[in-house]
Design a protein around this motif. Structure first.
Motif, short mmCIF file in Angstrom:
data_model
loop_
_atom_site.label_atom_id
_atom_site.label_comp_id
_atom_site.label_asym_id
_atom_site.label_seq_id
_atom_site.Cartn_x
_atom_site.Cartn_y
_atom_site.Cartn_z
N CYS A 1 1.90 -1.18 -3.26
CA CYS A 1 3.03 -1.26 -3.98
C CYS A 1 4.12 -0.39 -3.25
N LEU A 2 3.69 0.51 -2.49
CA LEU A 2 5.06 1.08 -1.57
C LEU A 2 5.58 0.01 -0.67
N GLN A 3 4.50 -0.85 -0.10
CA GLN A 3 5.31 -1.90 0.73
C GLN A 3 6.04 -2.55 0.08
N GLU A 4 5.62 -2.94 -0.96
CA GLU A 4 6.56 -3.90 -1.87
C GLU A 4 7.83 -3.60 -2.16
N SER A 5 7.81 -2.00 -2.60
CA SER A 5 9.19 -1.41 -2.86
C SER A 5 10.09 -1.26 -1.61
N PHE A 6 9.60 -1.31 -0.39
CA PHE A 6 10.23 -1.16 0.73
C PHE A 6 10.80 -2.70 1.20
N ALA A 7 9.75 -3.57 1.00
CA ALA A 7 10.12 -5.05 1.27
C ALA A 7 11.30 -5.46 0.64
N GLU A 8 11.51 -5.20 -1.09
CA GLU A 8 12.39 -5.60 -1.61
C GLU A 8 13.78 -5.14 -1.25
N ALA B 1 18.82 -5.92 2.20
CA ALA B 1 19.56 -5.65 3.46
C ALA B 1 19.77 -6.72 4.34
N THR B 2 18.64 -7.34 4.55
CA THR B 2 18.54 -8.38 5.74
C THR B 2 18.04 -9.86 5.72
N ARG B 3 17.59 -10.20 4.18
CA ARG B 3 17.30 -11.64 3.83
C ARG B 3 15.91 -11.85 4.80
N MET C 1 12.28 -12.35 -2.67
CA MET C 1 11.27 -11.78 -1.80
C MET C 1 9.94 -11.97 -2.47
N ARG C 2 9.66 -12.08 -3.73
CA ARG C 2 8.54 -12.11 -4.32
C ARG C 2 7.81 -13.45 -4.01
N THR C 3 8.82 -14.59 -4.16
CA THR C 3 8.16 -15.76 -3.68
C THR C 3 8.07 -16.00 -2.30
N ALA C 4 8.61 -15.13 -1.50
CA ALA C 4 8.20 -15.09 0.00
C ALA C 4 6.83 -14.59 0.24
N ILE C 5 6.51 -13.56 -0.69
CA ILE C 5 5.04 -13.01 -0.46
C ILE C 5 3.96 -13.44 -1.30
N ALA C 6 4.14 -14.63 -1.74
CA ALA C 6 3.45 -15.33 -2.88
C ALA C 6 2.00 -15.66 -2.24
N ASP C 7 2.10 -16.13 -1.22
CA ASP C 7 0.88 -16.28 -0.25
C ASP C 7 0.00 -15.32 0.14
N PHE C 8 0.51 -13.99 -0.01
CA PHE C 8 -0.22 -12.87 0.75
C PHE C 8 -1.48 -12.64 -0.36
#
Length: 479
Positions: free
Chosen positions: A269-276, A281-283, A77-84
């Motif tokens: 940070c709240l968004q990142e916690s939810f995103a994890e 749950a969904t990949r 997940m953290r790799t996926a948002i590295a471009d943000f």
């Protein structure tokens, strides 16, 4: 084979004891605390007929396959948002280091995976009516994306009001993402979920089991409560979605809980916690939004996300660090008080330093075994000099920490083994004297409605009650 033969029953008993010994060895090798290992190993060896199935369901607190999978998902997940572009985190973190109060929490910068950020606006939501009025009003104003995550969602009046509002915003083109815990929301009917999906809402269950090997693994639960609207406004605290949280269900009514609304960089940070959790749950990654601007001045905030996949016991260490940082006072409210040895020692040391140490607990039980164990720990804390209060009007479910004049934390974590080592939890740490004063005033009102336990009360407890509390304490490491 003659199933009525005494030899058959002998073989069966021997095989059961063998399984019990194997499970006891597994407990000794994997359970995180010595007390928990002993609490499982003894019954597994001597009464495996009773202990094997509970251990299969509840005992595997460090199930390696799940933890490794969760860590891998978090990395992906953290790799996926590295471009943000998360530059506000770096820029605002500098301001946090200039806070004397935050510096007293010396371990927090490394303990929390997310930084302490300045320029946040926070609002204390003292009860269920305030909390859900604010949440529903924010969702009504949503234009892009809404994240909703709760441990419990009930199909009652409050749950249906939330459902109707989410369907309304989804029909208006807002992307809605809902995450609920499969165990906490086990009573949520399929009809409720299907209606949301039919209306365009993306809704998923958070589960920690999959496949035949882990089909009975229900010990890990996602206890977090998050709402984020358009990446701008967030909510975190102790409330779930149910009429009882509005104080509408006796005998525990009126329900006492607390939430916080926040605007500012910490919402990322709240968004990142939810995103994890959503990614687990969904990949898939939900859309993340960073606003164009933030408040120019405000409160220092740090989000502390903890869970069984952490490399260390983040939640327990947070409480220990907060208590050790106190020089004047540490006030804690929790519905379940079953501390580990580190937290107990920190509380006793704070008393010896002359700190005003207070705990606010419920006077009504929602789980009798937990309440019995909690009562014994409470009596021991009183004898060590901790002031213990029992909230009288209704069930107290809030999770609040107040340290000295500027530090407070509100969220989902309880003072018990489940929050320390088994649940995914979330606490919002705030460093601000004005906000801490609001929290102080709230707690003073709560203390005024409470009964303070005296050391004499433990001596007046009936012998059978004392026995029950001590038996409950024996199994407290596995509650």
């Amino acid at each position: 084979m003659d199933y009525h033969s005494p030899y058959f029953f002998g073989y069966l008993i021997g095989f059961t004891h063998l399984l019990g010994i194997v499970a006891a060895i597994h407990a000794l090798l994997t359970v995180r605390t010595a007390q928990g290992s002993i609490a499982w190993a003894m019954p597994l060896i001597f009464i495996p007929y009773v202990a094997l199935i509970p251990y299969l369901v509840f005992g595997r607190s460090t199930f390696d396959a799940y933890i490794k999978a969760r860590r891998q998902a978090n990395t992906e997940m953290r790799t996926a948002i590295a471009d943000f572009n998360w530059k506000p985190w770096i820029e605002e973190a500098v301001a946090a280091r200039r806070s004397d109060a935050y510096r007293s929490l010396r371990a927090m910068p490394k303990l929390g995976r997310m930084p302490c950020l300045a320029n946040n606006e926070v609002k204390l939501l003292i009860n269920g009516d305030e909390t859900f009025s604010a949440i529903f009003e924010a969702i009504k104003s949503a234009r892009q994306v809404v994240f909703v995550q709760f441990f419990i969602i009930h199909d009652d009046d409050l749950g249906r009001r939330l459902q109707a509002l989410l369907l309304e915003r989804a029909a208006a083109g807002v992307a809605i993402y809902v995450l609920y815990d499969r165990i906490g929301s086990h009573a949520l009917p399929a009809r409720y979920i299907d209606e949301l999906r039919a209306g365009g809402v993306q809704i998923k269950a958070f589960a920690t089991r999959g496949g035949w090997l882990t089909r009975f693994q229900i010990n890990f639960r996602n206890h977090r409560k998050i709402v984020v609207v358009d990446g701008m406004k967030g909510f975190v605290g102790g409330h779930n979605v149910g009429d009882e949280y509005l104080g509408l269900k006796p005998p525990l009514a009126p329900w006492r809980d607390t939430h916080v609304a926040v605007v500012g960089p910490v919402v990322a940070c709240l968004q990142e916690s939810f995103a994890e959790d959503w990614f687990w749950a969904t990949r898939e990654l939900p859309p993340l939004i960073l606003p164009d601007s933030y408040p120019e001045d405000g409160v220092l905030c740090q989000l502390l996300a903890s869970g069984p996949a952490d490399a260390q016991e983040t939640c327990s260490l947070f409480f220990v660090e907060a208590i050790h940082a106190a020089t004047e006072r540490v006030w804690i409210t929790t519905p379940y008080f079953i501390p580990d040895e580190a937290v107990s020692a920190a509380l006793r040391l704070a008393v010896l330093r002359g700190v005003d140490v207070r705990l606010l607990l419920p006077s009504r039980p929602d789980h009798y075994t937990v309440y019995a164990a909690s009562s014994l720990f409470a009596f021991e804390a009183v004898r060590a000099g901790v002031r213990i209060f029992r909230y009288k009007p209704g069930f107290l479910h809030q999770k609040v920490v107040l340290v000295d004049s500027a530090i407070s934390a509100i969220g989902s974590a309880n003072l018990d083994n489940r929050s320390f080592r088994l649940n995914f939890e979330l606490m919002l740490l705030t460093v601000d004297e004005d906000f801490a004063r609001e929290v102080e005033n709230m707690l003073i009102d709560d203390f005024a409605l409470s009964h303070e336990i005296s050391s004499e009360e433990s001596k007046e407890t009936h012998h059978l009650q004392q026995l029950g509390m001590r038996v409950a304490r024996l199994i407290s490491p596995i509650l």
